[in-house]
Motif scaffolding. Structure first.
Motif, PDB file in Angstrom:
ATOM      1  N   ALA A  49      17.258  41.385  40.242  1.00  0.00           N
ATOM      2  CA  ALA A  49      17.184  40.056  40.853  1.00  0.00           C
ATOM      3  C   ALA A  49      18.017  39.077  40.019  1.00  0.00           C
ATOM      4  CB  ALA A  49      15.738  39.602  40.910  1.00  0.00           C
ATOM      5  N   GLU A  50      18.705  38.193  40.706  1.00  0.00           N
ATOM      6  CA  GLU A  50      19.468  37.155  40.002  1.00  0.00           C
ATOM      7  C   GLU A  50      18.842  35.785  40.240  1.00  0.00           C
ATOM      8  OE1 GLU A  50      23.611  37.602  40.989  1.00  0.00           O
ATOM      9  OE2 GLU A  50      23.711  39.597  40.063  1.00  0.00           O
ATOM     10  N   ASP A  51      17.732  35.773  40.946  1.00  0.00           N
ATOM     11  CA  ASP A  51      17.068  34.508  41.269  1.00  0.00           C
ATOM     12  C   ASP A  51      15.564  34.677  41.109  1.00  0.00           C
ATOM     13  OD1 ASP A  51      19.367  32.950  42.914  1.00  0.00           O
ATOM     14  OD2 ASP A  51      19.419  35.103  43.362  1.00  0.00           O
ATOM     15  N   ASP A  52      14.885  33.555  40.893  1.00  0.00           N
ATOM     16  CA  ASP A  52      13.423  33.543  40.982  1.00  0.00           C
ATOM     17  C   ASP A  52      13.041  33.368  42.443  1.00  0.00           C
ATOM     18  OD1 ASP A  52      13.688  33.398  38.259  1.00  0.00           O
ATOM     19  OD2 ASP A  52      12.529  31.557  38.015  1.00  0.00           O
ATOM     20  N   GLY A  53      11.880  33.839  42.825  1.00  0.00           N
ATOM     21  CA  GLY A  53      11.422  33.580  44.186  1.00  0.00           C
ATOM     22  C   GLY A  53      10.435  34.607  44.678  1.00  0.00           C
ATOM     23  N   MET A  54      10.345  34.698  45.999  1.00  0.00           N
ATOM     24  CA  MET A  54       9.442  35.638  46.656  1.00  0.00           C
ATOM     25  C   MET A  54      10.290  36.778  47.210  1.00  0.00           C
ATOM     26  SD  MET A  54       6.853  34.780  49.790  1.00  0.00           S
ATOM     27  CE  MET A  54       8.157  34.266  50.909  1.00  0.00           C
ATOM     28  N   ILE A  55       9.850  38.012  46.954  1.00  0.00           N
ATOM     29  CA  ILE A  55      10.678  39.158  47.344  1.00  0.00           C
ATOM     30  C   ILE A  55      10.174  39.788  48.636  1.00  0.00           C
ATOM     31  CG2 ILE A  55       9.384  40.827  45.923  1.00  0.00           C
ATOM     32  CD1 ILE A  55      12.189  42.112  45.277  1.00  0.00           C
ATOM     33  N   GLU A  56      11.122  40.093  49.510  1.00  0.00           N
ATOM     34  CA  GLU A  56      10.833  40.889  50.708  1.00  0.00           C
ATOM     35  C   GLU A  56      11.567  42.214  50.539  1.00  0.00           C
ATOM     36  OE1 GLU A  56      12.604  39.428  54.316  1.00  0.00           O
ATOM     37  OE2 GLU A  56      11.619  40.934  55.576  1.00  0.00           O
ATOM     38  N   THR A  57      10.814  43.293  50.379  1.00  0.00           N
ATOM     39  CA  THR A  57      11.438  44.607  50.251  1.00  0.00           C
ATOM     40  C   THR A  57      11.843  45.071  51.643  1.00  0.00           C
ATOM     41  OG1 THR A  57      10.059  45.066  48.353  1.00  0.00           O
ATOM     42  CG2 THR A  57      11.104  46.940  49.382  1.00  0.00           C
ATOM     43  N   ILE A  69      15.394  37.699  48.450  1.00  0.00           N
ATOM     44  CA  ILE A  69      14.602  36.823  47.589  1.00  0.00           C
ATOM     45  C   ILE A  69      14.640  35.407  48.159  1.00  0.00           C
ATOM     46  CG2 ILE A  69      14.310  35.881  45.282  1.00  0.00           C
ATOM     47  CD1 ILE A  69      15.503  38.438  44.203  1.00  0.00           C
ATOM     48  N   TYR A  70      13.473  34.929  48.516  1.00  0.00           N
ATOM     49  CA  TYR A  70      13.368  33.608  49.122  1.00  0.00           C
ATOM     50  C   TYR A  70      13.176  32.557  48.052  1.00  0.00           C
ATOM     51  CZ  TYR A  70      12.610  35.950  53.605  1.00  0.00           C
ATOM     52  OH  TYR A  70      12.755  36.712  54.731  1.00  0.00           O
ATOM     53  N   PRO A  71      13.997  31.500  48.067  1.00  0.00           N
ATOM     54  CA  PRO A  71      13.674  30.359  47.220  1.00  0.00           C
ATOM     55  C   PRO A  71      12.409  29.717  47.803  1.00  0.00           C
ATOM     56  CG  PRO A  71      15.744  29.983  48.423  1.00  0.00           C
ATOM     57  CD  PRO A  71      15.174  31.271  48.914  1.00  0.00           C
ATOM     58  N   VAL A  72      11.462  29.344  46.962  1.00  0.00           N
ATOM     59  CA  VAL A  72      10.172  28.902  47.497  1.00  0.00           C
ATOM     60  C   VAL A  72       9.895  27.418  47.239  1.00  0.00           C
ATOM     61  CG1 VAL A  72       9.080  31.164  47.546  1.00  0.00           C
ATOM     62  CG2 VAL A  72       9.037  29.840  45.437  1.00  0.00           C
ATOM     63  N   GLY A  73      10.889  26.722  46.717  1.00  0.00           N
ATOM     64  CA  GLY A  73      10.678  25.305  46.413  1.00  0.00           C
ATOM     65  C   GLY A  73      10.692  24.415  47.645  1.00  0.00           C
ATOM     66  N   ARG A  74      11.394  24.854  48.698  1.00  0.00           N
ATOM     67  CA  ARG A  74      11.491  24.048  49.917  1.00  0.00           C
ATOM     68  C   ARG A  74      11.791  24.966  51.095  1.00  0.00           C
ATOM     69  NH1 ARG A  74      14.855  19.775  49.625  1.00  0.00           N
ATOM     70  NH2 ARG A  74      14.960  19.661  47.364  1.00  0.00           N
ATOM     71  N   ARG A 131      18.347  35.062  49.284  1.00  0.00           N
ATOM     72  CA  ARG A 131      19.450  35.796  48.665  1.00  0.00           C
ATOM     73  C   ARG A 131      19.244  37.278  48.917  1.00  0.00           C
ATOM     74  NH1 ARG A 131      23.798  33.816  45.770  1.00  0.00           N
ATOM     75  NH2 ARG A 131      23.060  33.097  43.763  1.00  0.00           N
ATOM     76  N   GLU A 132      20.317  37.964  49.224  1.00  0.00           N
ATOM     77  CA  GLU A 132      20.221  39.400  49.510  1.00  0.00           C
ATOM     78  C   GLU A 132      20.591  40.218  48.276  1.00  0.00           C
ATOM     79  OE1 GLU A 132      21.306  39.320  54.263  1.00  0.00           O
ATOM     80  OE2 GLU A 132      22.905  39.757  52.819  1.00  0.00           O
ATOM     81  N   ILE A 133      19.852  41.287  48.057  1.00  0.00           N
ATOM     82  CA  ILE A 133      20.191  42.246  47.004  1.00  0.00           C
ATOM     83  C   ILE A 133      20.617  43.525  47.701  1.00  0.00           C
ATOM     84  CG2 ILE A 133      19.345  43.568  45.045  1.00  0.00           C
ATOM     85  CD1 ILE A 133      17.329  41.411  44.514  1.00  0.00           C
ATOM     86  N   GLY A 149       4.670  40.377  44.569  1.00  0.00           N
ATOM     87  CA  GLY A 149       5.364  39.614  45.597  1.00  0.00           C
ATOM     88  C   GLY A 149       6.301  38.550  45.084  1.00  0.00           C
ATOM     89  N   LEU A 150       6.143  38.160  43.824  1.00  0.00           N
ATOM     90  CA  LEU A 150       7.048  37.168  43.241  1.00  0.00           C
ATOM     91  C   LEU A 150       7.939  37.845  42.216  1.00  0.00           C
ATOM     92  CD1 LEU A 150       4.586  34.149  42.710  1.00  0.00           C
ATOM     93  CD2 LEU A 150       6.145  34.561  44.636  1.00  0.00           C
ATOM     94  N   VAL A 151       9.208  37.406  42.162  1.00  0.00           N
ATOM     95  CA  VAL A 151      10.148  37.966  41.169  1.00  0.00           C
ATOM     96  C   VAL A 151      10.757  36.846  40.350  1.00  0.00           C
ATOM     97  CG1 VAL A 151      10.914  40.103  42.267  1.00  0.00           C
ATOM     98  CG2 VAL A 151      11.992  37.960  42.898  1.00  0.00           C
ATOM     99  N   LYS A 152      11.284  37.245  39.201  1.00  0.00           N
ATOM    100  CA  LYS A 152      12.060  36.340  38.349  1.00  0.00           C
ATOM    101  C   LYS A 152      13.458  36.915  38.192  1.00  0.00           C
ATOM    102  CE  LYS A 152       9.129  36.855  35.013  1.00  0.00           C
ATOM    103  NZ  LYS A 152       8.330  37.793  35.806  1.00  0.00           N
ATOM    104  N   ALA A 153      14.420  36.033  37.944  1.00  0.00           N
ATOM    105  CA  ALA A 153      15.782  36.491  37.674  1.00  0.00           C
ATOM    106  C   ALA A 153      15.735  37.494  36.531  1.00  0.00           C
ATOM    107  CB  ALA A 153      16.663  35.303  37.300  1.00  0.00           C
ATOM    108  N   GLY A 154      16.438  38.633  36.716  1.00  0.00           N
ATOM    109  CA  GLY A 154      16.453  39.672  35.687  1.00  0.00           C
ATOM    110  C   GLY A 154      15.477  40.803  35.958  1.00  0.00           C
TER     111      GLY A 154
END
Ligand code: CA
Length: 334
Positions: free
Chosen positions: A265-273, A290-295, A301-303, A318-323
């Motif tokens: 992951a290169e972003d923080d957010g919520m992951i949809e596998t 990876i969904y940005p969840v702030g707004r 973002r697609e991986i 369900g939540l991921v961090k960059a890295g």
């Protein structure tokens, strides 16, 4: 270099050279606020029946992985001395403080045991555990089976694995033991970060070393525990320590040919596998979003997969961090 020859502070309550079944502890002095002359008590079973090969069976190297500890606590009370030719050393929860806390690393010193080898006799608690295995237990072993699963943050298709090694004879013996384990998948494994691993320590001593990844998510499933129970007995039969034929099950071989297996992951957010474990993946497929969840109103973002194969591992929460490792693709070779 003086610390290299320093004896370990561990005081085992078992005698490794005595015939019989012994349930005891690897006792490590650990002085602390609630116990001035206290200890860490790592459970151990030694079953010895005369001369012959020695198997070292370990779980709980990471404290939040459960198939190994379940299969090994079970084996420790069910394996009879008369069924053994040689020695079986069982340590169901190597990093015992981490195991008791249900965490990957030790709550005492944050030590990741599988990055702490060769360890130090005068280091942290985790380094002292590594040093004891490095200098006292590994040298006794002919074959080592170290159980892993994905822990709280990863989930794997169930596989037994060994590494590609410079010594091809040693490598061949390891893959023969993997085949005997008979997990649904068998993997020629690539490590992202092999420095300090128990695996590397055992392999550098010339031992036959096999490991597993049998699931994850910080729990164990009935099916993966069955695989672990059958696998450990199969490895003991294969090594000639327990009598009887290996209970072979079909297995599919997986390769991890390069770093392109791993997707991070290169972003923080919520992951949809987007692909489930064991499903086919083609290079360029979207493994996860990876969904940005702030707004609201922001695109995920697609991986994408960098190679084709099957999805062998995925991020669990369900939540991921960059890295974070979002997924691992492995190649079917049979
Ligand atoms: Ca692990």
């Amino acid at each position: 270099m003086t610390e290299v020859s320093r004896p370990s502070p561990f005081a085992p309550t078992v005698d490794f050279d005595r015939d019989g079944t012994q349930h005891g502890f690897l006792r490590l002095p650990y002085s602390r606020d609630d116990s001035a002359w206290g200890s860490v008590m790592i459970p151990i079973t030694v079953i010895r029946n005369g001369g012959g090969p020695t198997a070292l069976l370990t779980g709980g190297n990471h404290g939040d992985e459960y198939e190994g500890p379940i299969a090994l606590f079970d084996l420790a009370r069910s394996l009879r001395q008369e069924d053994v030719a040689g020695t079986v050393i069982i340590v169901p929860a190597m990093n015992y403080p981490a195991f008791r806390a249900g965490t990957r690393t030790s709550p005492i010193d944050r030590g990741n045991l599988n990055r702490s080898f060769p360890g130090r006799p005068d280091g942290t608690v985790t380094e002292k555990i590594a040093d004891y295995f490095q200098r006292y237990l590994l040298p006794r072993a002919d074959i080592v089976l170290d159980f892993h699963s994905g822990g709280r943050t990863l989930d794997f298709v169930p596989f037994c694995a060994a590494h590609i090694l410079p010594d091809k004879e040693q490598e061949e013996k390891a893959f023969a033991a993997v085949e005997a384990f008979s997990a649904p998948y068998s993997t020629r494994m690539l490590e992202i970060d092999a420095v300090g691993m128990f695996d590397t320590a055992a392999e550098n001593l010339g031992k036959v070393f096999v490991t597993t990844e049998l699931g994850g998510g910080g729990t164990a499933r009935a099916g993966t525990v069955r695989i672990a129970r059958r696998g450990v007995l199969n490895v003991l039969r294969h090594a000639g320590i327990v009598e009887g034929a290996v209970e072979k099950q079909p297995t599919r071989w997986l390769d991890m040919p390069s770093g392109d297996c791993f997707a991070f992951a290169e972003d923080d957010g919520m992951i949809e596998t987007m692909i489930d474990l064991g499903e086919a993946v083609r290079q360029g497929d979207v493994l996860a979003r990876i969904y940005p969840v702030g707004r609201t109103g922001m695109a995920p973002r697609e991986i994408r997969a960098k190679m084709s194969g099957i999805l062998a591992a995925r991020h669990f929460p369900g939540l991921v961090k960059a890295g974070d490792c979002a997924g691992v693709v492995a190649v079917l070779t049979d």
